[in-house]
Design an enzyme around this catalytic site. Structure first.
Site, PDB file in Angstrom:
ATOM      1  N   ASN A 115       0.816  -1.220   0.000  1.00  0.00           N
ATOM      2  CA  ASN A 115       0.000   0.000   0.000  1.00  0.00           C
ATOM      3  C   ASN A 115       0.850   1.270   0.000  1.00  0.00           C
ATOM      4  O   ASN A 115       0.355   2.351   0.323  1.00  0.00           O
ATOM      5  CB  ASN A 115      -0.925   0.010   1.222  1.00  0.00           C
ATOM      6  CG  ASN A 115      -2.105  -0.923   1.050  1.00  0.00           C
ATOM      7  OD1 ASN A 115      -2.715  -0.980  -0.017  1.00  0.00           O
ATOM      8  ND2 ASN A 115      -2.429  -1.660   2.107  1.00  0.00           N
ATOM      9  N   SER A 116       2.108   1.168  -0.380  1.00  0.00           N
ATOM     10  CA  SER A 116       2.993   2.336  -0.332  1.00  0.00           C
ATOM     11  C   SER A 116       2.598   3.418  -1.333  1.00  0.00           C
ATOM     12  O   SER A 116       3.023   4.568  -1.195  1.00  0.00           O
ATOM     13  CB  SER A 116       4.443   1.914  -0.581  1.00  0.00           C
ATOM     14  OG  SER A 116       4.624   1.481  -1.922  1.00  0.00           O
ATOM     15  N   MET A 117       1.785   3.071  -2.324  1.00  0.00           N
ATOM     16  CA  MET A 117       1.329   4.060  -3.308  1.00  0.00           C
ATOM     17  C   MET A 117      -0.151   4.388  -3.135  1.00  0.00           C
ATOM     18  O   MET A 117      -0.784   4.954  -4.015  1.00  0.00           O
ATOM     19  CB  MET A 117       1.595   3.547  -4.723  1.00  0.00           C
ATOM     20  CG  MET A 117       3.041   3.664  -5.162  1.00  0.00           C
ATOM     21  SD  MET A 117       3.617   5.381  -5.210  1.00  0.00           S
ATOM     22  CE  MET A 117       2.556   6.056  -6.486  1.00  0.00           C
TER      23      MET A 117
END
Length: 246
Positions: free
Chosen positions: A49-51
């Site tokens: 979910n880093s983006m």
């Protein structure tokens, strides 16, 4: 043979010819769209979910194959670099060679070459890291995740010799659209547009999808013509034959 029968036969032959043409053109568009898409794009499953919220874990995206000269600020790219684990990763380019990238100002905004950057794609606009200021070496790019609170990105590698940057050549593709769940085209951010080089143009994903959809529609319409025409012609023929017997 009556004049009515000859007219009906003529219309039938014309209709059959047009339906065959529609199927042929549809096959070209349908298959051509798939081939075009396979050449232009590579599928990629987002691992974390880093983006977020631009793309989230499990999203299937279409990434356009590009070379390093096509990389622009604001692009969401897929890259692989040995110092980052040598696995395909997805981040956003916020700086290119020669840029001074700094974070965060009094308003919590990223600045590139002294210009505050509007980043509407972020979940939160507040400061999300220890302040930093780096100059990106030539031929390299500086990358951040859109989820600044948890993304493991160039900030983690600031102590490296290259100030957390990776070579442009590490980029293999630029994310153009979310294929599943259907999310549409990933828009180019306007915040970087005023900087030298501007932002990249969208890839041909809309044209590729349009070609496939149009091709499928033509194939279905062309294939359906025959059965529909035969069904519609039966009552007319029955009335003609009844009139001839009477």
């Amino acid at each position: 043979m009556s004049g009515t029968q000859r007219t009906d036969d003529g219309r039938g032959r014309l209709g059959s010819a047009l339906s065959g043409l529609a199927v042929a053109v549809g096959c070209v568009l349908f298959l051509g769209g798939f081939v075009w898409g396979a050449v232009q794009y590579q599928p990629y499953t987002v691992p974390t979910n880093s983006m977020s919220p631009t793309v989230v874990s499990g999203d299937r995206v279409l990434a356009q194959r590009i070379d390093d000269a096509e990389v622009r600020r604001g692009d969401v790219v897929i890259f692989k670099d040995a110092s980052w684990g040598d696995l395909p990763m997805i981040k956003r380019v916020v700086g290119v060679g020669g840029d001074k990238v700094a974070c965060c100002g009094t308003d919590g905004r990223l600045a590139v070459n002294g210009t505050p950057i509007a980043e509407p794609y972020l979940r939160s606009q507040g400061p999300a890291s220890t302040p930093f200021s780096v100059t990106v070496p030539e031929g390299r790019i500086f990358l951040l995740g859109d989820e600044r609170m948890s993304s493991q990105d160039s900030r983690v590698h600031l102590e490296d010799a290259a100030n957390g940057s990776v070579p442009r050549s590490a980029v293999t593709a630029r994310v153009d659209a979310v294929a599943w769940p259907v999310g549409g085209v990933v828009e180019r951010p306007g915040g970087f547009a005023a900087l030298p080089g501007g932002v990249s143009q969208p890839g041909p994903v809309r044209l590729v999808v349009g070609s496939v959809v149009a091709g499928a529609a033509l194939i279905l319409c062309g294939a359906a013509y025959g059965p529909i025409a035969r069904r519609l012609s039966r009552p007319a023929r029955s009335r003609t034959e009844a009139g001839a017997r009477g």
